[in-house]
Design a protein around this motif. Structure first.
Motif, PDB file in Angstrom:
ATOM      1  N   LYS A   1       5.104   1.847   1.726  1.00 44.46           N
ATOM      2  CA  LYS A   1       6.325   1.949   0.924  1.00 44.46           C
ATOM      3  C   LYS A   1       7.493   2.530   1.710  1.00 44.46           C
ATOM      4  CE  LYS A   1       4.196   2.490  -3.600  1.00 44.46           C
ATOM      5  NZ  LYS A   1       4.064   3.431  -4.721  1.00 44.46           N
ATOM      6  N   VAL A   2       7.231   3.471   2.584  1.00 37.84           N
ATOM      7  CA  VAL A   2       8.278   4.097   3.393  1.00 37.84           C
ATOM      8  C   VAL A   2       9.029   3.048   4.208  1.00 37.84           C
ATOM      9  CG1 VAL A   2       8.624   5.615   5.391  1.00 37.84           C
ATOM     10  CG2 VAL A   2       7.167   6.345   3.506  1.00 37.84           C
ATOM     11  N   TYR A   3       8.327   2.008   4.624  1.00 34.76           N
ATOM     12  CA  TYR A   3       8.910   0.955   5.457  1.00 34.76           C
ATOM     13  C   TYR A   3       9.283  -0.290   4.641  1.00 34.76           C
ATOM     14  CZ  TYR A   3       6.550   3.935   8.823  1.00 34.76           C
ATOM     15  OH  TYR A   3       6.112   5.017   9.545  1.00 34.76           O
ATOM     16  N   ASP A   4       9.148  -0.206   3.324  1.00 35.23           N
ATOM     17  CA  ASP A   4       9.397  -1.353   2.434  1.00 35.23           C
ATOM     18  C   ASP A   4       8.565  -2.568   2.825  1.00 35.23           C
ATOM     19  OD1 ASP A   4      11.229  -0.110   0.721  1.00 35.23           O
ATOM     20  OD2 ASP A   4      12.882  -0.491   2.101  1.00 35.23           O
ATOM     21  N   LYS A   5       7.349  -2.344   3.311  1.00 31.68           N
ATOM     22  CA  LYS A   5       6.475  -3.447   3.713  1.00 31.68           C
ATOM     23  C   LYS A   5       5.660  -3.939   2.525  1.00 31.68           C
ATOM     24  CE  LYS A   5       5.484  -2.116   8.483  1.00 31.68           C
ATOM     25  NZ  LYS A   5       4.393  -1.720   9.376  1.00 31.68           N
ATOM     26  N   TYR A   6       5.402  -5.236   2.532  1.00 36.01           N
ATOM     27  CA  TYR A   6       4.522  -5.835   1.536  1.00 36.01           C
ATOM     28  C   TYR A   6       3.942  -7.116   2.120  1.00 36.01           C
ATOM     29  CZ  TYR A   6       8.455  -8.973   0.621  1.00 36.01           C
ATOM     30  OH  TYR A   6       9.467  -9.876   0.745  1.00 36.01           O
ATOM     31  N   ILE A   7       2.907  -7.617   1.470  1.00 34.71           N
ATOM     32  CA  ILE A   7       2.316  -8.894   1.874  1.00 34.71           C
ATOM     33  C   ILE A   7       2.494  -9.894   0.747  1.00 34.71           C
ATOM     34  CG2 ILE A   7       0.653  -7.964   3.523  1.00 34.71           C
ATOM     35  CD1 ILE A   7      -1.515  -8.274   1.341  1.00 34.71           C
ATOM     36  N   GLU A   8       2.522 -11.165   1.131  1.00 40.86           N
ATOM     37  CA  GLU A   8       2.552 -12.234   0.144  1.00 40.86           C
ATOM     38  C   GLU A   8       1.978 -13.499   0.760  1.00 40.86           C
ATOM     39  OE1 GLU A   8       6.414 -13.345  -1.311  1.00 40.86           O
ATOM     40  OE2 GLU A   8       7.218 -13.654   0.682  1.00 40.86           O
ATOM     41  N   ILE A   9       1.516 -14.379  -0.107  1.00 43.62           N
ATOM     42  CA  ILE A   9       0.977 -15.667   0.323  1.00 43.62           C
ATOM     43  C   ILE A   9       2.131 -16.572   0.740  1.00 43.62           C
ATOM     44  CG2 ILE A   9      -0.095 -17.790  -0.534  1.00 43.62           C
ATOM     45  CD1 ILE A   9      -2.287 -15.945  -0.447  1.00 43.62           C
ATOM     46  N   GLN A  10       1.970 -17.226   1.873  1.00 40.05           N
ATOM     47  CA  GLN A  10       2.908 -18.260   2.314  1.00 40.05           C
ATOM     48  C   GLN A  10       2.187 -19.587   2.201  1.00 40.05           C
ATOM     49  OE1 GLN A  10       6.242 -18.248   3.556  1.00 40.05           O
ATOM     50  NE2 GLN A  10       5.925 -20.416   3.308  1.00 40.05           N
TER      51      GLN A  10
ATOM     52  N   TRP B   1      -3.758  -0.102  -3.290  1.00 38.11           N
ATOM     53  CA  TRP B   1      -2.976  -1.336  -3.397  1.00 38.11           C
ATOM     54  C   TRP B   1      -2.190  -1.347  -4.702  1.00 38.11           C
ATOM     55  CZ3 TRP B   1      -2.199  -4.652   0.444  1.00 38.11           C
ATOM     56  CH2 TRP B   1      -3.078  -4.630   1.515  1.00 38.11           C
ATOM     57  N   GLU B   2      -0.945  -1.853  -4.642  1.00 39.90           N
ATOM     58  CA  GLU B   2      -0.082  -1.954  -5.819  1.00 39.90           C
ATOM     59  C   GLU B   2       0.704  -3.254  -5.757  1.00 39.90           C
ATOM     60  OE1 GLU B   2       2.630   1.329  -5.924  1.00 39.90           O
ATOM     61  OE2 GLU B   2       1.061   2.792  -5.506  1.00 39.90           O
ATOM     62  N   THR B   3       1.031  -3.797  -6.920  1.00 40.43           N
ATOM     63  CA  THR B   3       1.920  -4.947  -6.950  1.00 40.43           C
ATOM     64  C   THR B   3       3.344  -4.459  -6.742  1.00 40.43           C
ATOM     65  OG1 THR B   3       2.080  -4.846  -9.341  1.00 40.43           O
ATOM     66  CG2 THR B   3       0.444  -6.367  -8.429  1.00 40.43           C
ATOM     67  N   VAL B   4       4.205  -5.329  -6.211  1.00 34.86           N
ATOM     68  CA  VAL B   4       5.610  -5.001  -5.956  1.00 34.86           C
ATOM     69  C   VAL B   4       6.454  -5.656  -7.030  1.00 34.86           C
ATOM     70  CG1 VAL B   4       7.540  -5.289  -4.354  1.00 34.86           C
ATOM     71  CG2 VAL B   4       5.228  -4.862  -3.476  1.00 34.86           C
ATOM     72  N   GLY B   5       7.373  -4.891  -7.598  1.00 28.63           N
ATOM     73  CA  GLY B   5       8.326  -5.434  -8.555  1.00 28.63           C
ATOM     74  C   GLY B   5       7.848  -5.644  -9.914  1.00 28.63           C
TER      75      GLY B   5
ATOM     76  N   ARG C   1       0.858  -1.181   0.000  1.00 31.57           N
ATOM     77  CA  ARG C   1       0.000   0.000   0.000  1.00 31.57           C
ATOM     78  C   ARG C   1       0.892   1.227   0.000  1.00 31.57           C
ATOM     79  NH1 ARG C   1      -4.078   0.628   4.260  1.00 31.57           N
ATOM     80  NH2 ARG C   1      -4.573   2.323   2.856  1.00 31.57           N
ATOM     81  N   GLU C   2       0.351   2.340  -0.444  1.00 30.26           N
ATOM     82  CA  GLU C   2       1.121   3.582  -0.531  1.00 30.26           C
ATOM     83  C   GLU C   2       1.804   3.916   0.793  1.00 30.26           C
ATOM     84  OE1 GLU C   2       2.939   6.706  -2.188  1.00 30.26           O
ATOM     85  OE2 GLU C   2       1.654   5.347  -3.324  1.00 30.26           O
TER      86      GLU C   2
END
Length: 72
Positions: free
Chosen positions: A22-31, A68-72, A18-19
């Motif tokens: 980004k400052v904290y380089d946080k993201y979510i992903e499925i494990q 919400w945005e995709t990373v990479g 989320r916007e």
């Protein structure tokens, strides 16, 4: 994008952020199911580039957000 669209990308294996994260380089992903975490269910983890923070606990703000945005 809204959370409904973001969830579909997440299911496809994409990392999402989320916007304000980004400052904290946080993201979510499925494990997926993983013996390392001793779980037999698929979970969603919140991470930074250098470490896993833990299980993601979704908030109402996250569900209603349109940033919400995709990373990479």
């Amino acid at each position: 994008m809204n959370f409904s669209c973001a969830l579909e990308w997440l299911k496809l294996g994409k990392k999402l952020t989320r916007e304000e994260w980004k400052v904290y380089d946080k993201y979510i992903e499925i494990q997926p199911i993983d013996n390392h975490f001793r779980t037999n269910i698929t979970t969603i983890l919140i991470k930074t580039k250098t470490r896993t923070i833990g299980l993601w606990l979704i908030s109402q703000e996250d569900v209603l957000a349109n940033d919400w945005e995709t990373v990479g």
